[in-house]
Scaffold this active site. Sequence first.
Site, PDB file in Angstrom:
ATOM      1  N   ASP A  81      14.718   7.311  -2.760  1.00 58.66           N
ATOM      2  CA  ASP A  81      15.938   7.643  -3.500  1.00 58.66           C
ATOM      3  C   ASP A  81      16.124   6.647  -4.652  1.00 58.66           C
ATOM      4  OD1 ASP A  81      18.318   9.040  -3.912  1.00 58.66           O
ATOM      5  OD2 ASP A  81      19.481   7.708  -2.598  1.00 58.66           O
ATOM      6  N   HIS A 204      24.000  14.469  -6.560  1.00 55.55           N
ATOM      7  CA  HIS A 204      24.184  13.107  -6.015  1.00 55.55           C
ATOM      8  C   HIS A 204      25.669  12.842  -5.803  1.00 55.55           C
ATOM      9  CE1 HIS A 204      20.151  11.087  -6.467  1.00 55.55           C
ATOM     10  NE2 HIS A 204      19.931  12.305  -6.948  1.00 55.55           N
TER      11      HIS A 204
HETATM   12  O1  G3H Z   1      21.380   9.181  -3.795  1.00 58.13           O
HETATM   13  C1  G3H Z   1      22.239   9.150  -2.907  1.00 58.13           C
HETATM   14  C2  G3H Z   1      23.498   9.824  -3.015  1.00 58.13           C
HETATM   15  O2  G3H Z   1      23.739  10.284  -4.265  1.00 58.13           O
HETATM   16  C3  G3H Z   1      24.593   9.524  -2.064  1.00 58.13           C
HETATM   17  O3  G3H Z   1      25.877   9.439  -2.634  1.00 58.13           O
HETATM   18  O4  G3H Z   1      26.858   7.888  -0.980  1.00 58.13           O
HETATM   19  O5  G3H Z   1      28.264   8.985  -2.687  1.00 58.13           O
HETATM   20  O6  G3H Z   1      27.314  10.312  -0.821  1.00 58.13           O
HETATM   21  P1  G3H Z   1      27.154   9.154  -1.724  1.00 58.13           P
HETATM   22 ZN    ZN Z   2      22.342   9.144  -5.763  1.00 50.39          ZN
END
Ligand code: G3H
Ligand code: ZN
Length: 284
Positions: A81, A204
């Site tokens: 990620d 995201h």
């Molecule tokens: O790349 C990871 C995500 O975009 C998670 O986002 O923690 O706001 O759900 P969040």
């Molecule tokens: Zn993210």
Amino acid sequence: MLVKLNDVLKHALTKNYAVPAFNVFGYEDAKAVINAAEELNAPVILATNKVAINHMSMEILGSMLTTLAKKATIPVVVHLDHGSDYETVAQALRVGYSSVMYDGSQLPFEENIKNTQEIVKMAHAFNIPVEAEIGSVGYTDPKMGMKEMLTNPEEAKVFAERTKVDALAVAVGTLHRMEQQTAEIRYDLIEDIQSRIQVPLVLHGSTGVPDEDLKQIVKTNFGKVNIGTAIRMAFGQSMRQQMEANPDVYDRIELFPKSMEAVKQEAIKKIRLLNASLYQEVIR
Ligand code: G3H
Ligand code: ZN
């Protein structure tokens, strides 16, 4: 089983479901997410970000998560990620990740394209799909100094065509690390983007997305929905409650089962909203 991102995204655009990508930081949350997906017979993506990698190293995370994936009864993608540079992505490929993201969203447009093209060339040589980002999904904490910029649909089109990415993260109203589900999704922008490109989109910052919008999102070209904070909160809050209620307990193993269950229940909720179990009917 361990599968690639493309394998689970293939039908997501034509059928009304999206595959959740949960950020995991160790064995407990990874196993809890897999347990949730197995219970619903849905595919799932285990995503590791910089914080997780700095803590455990990609080598150890990669081998643990791919082992868990291979033992699972449902398709599991092990995903890097927000990979920040060429070497980070290269390492993910070396240690067996089945999907990578390169995030050049903070860079000028042309530089983001050039870096993404190089990453795509390398990852495709390993036969591994690539996600990249255009526009920039910001963070709730301005101190992080990350740019926040809605995606320009024409830029998204040019970016997708020139980089040949397999999935494209776009900014349509969310922010990373929202603790309340108060994001205002820009459906007009989504329409505009998907009228120009066919590549599966990635959302995201999806902890901040209201339940009703998660249900709507699956009808668009979003095939992958990233959720981190919601399950981090579930785990952390459960640990806190237990430690307050049991001040004499110091063995963390005694505390994990309830926290893992809290993560599992939160993951089940999101998997249901995203209709991800539908994948199994589609591939039959
Ligand atoms: O790349 C990871 C995500 O975009 C998670 O986002 O923690 O706001 O759900 P969040
Ligand atoms: Zn993210």
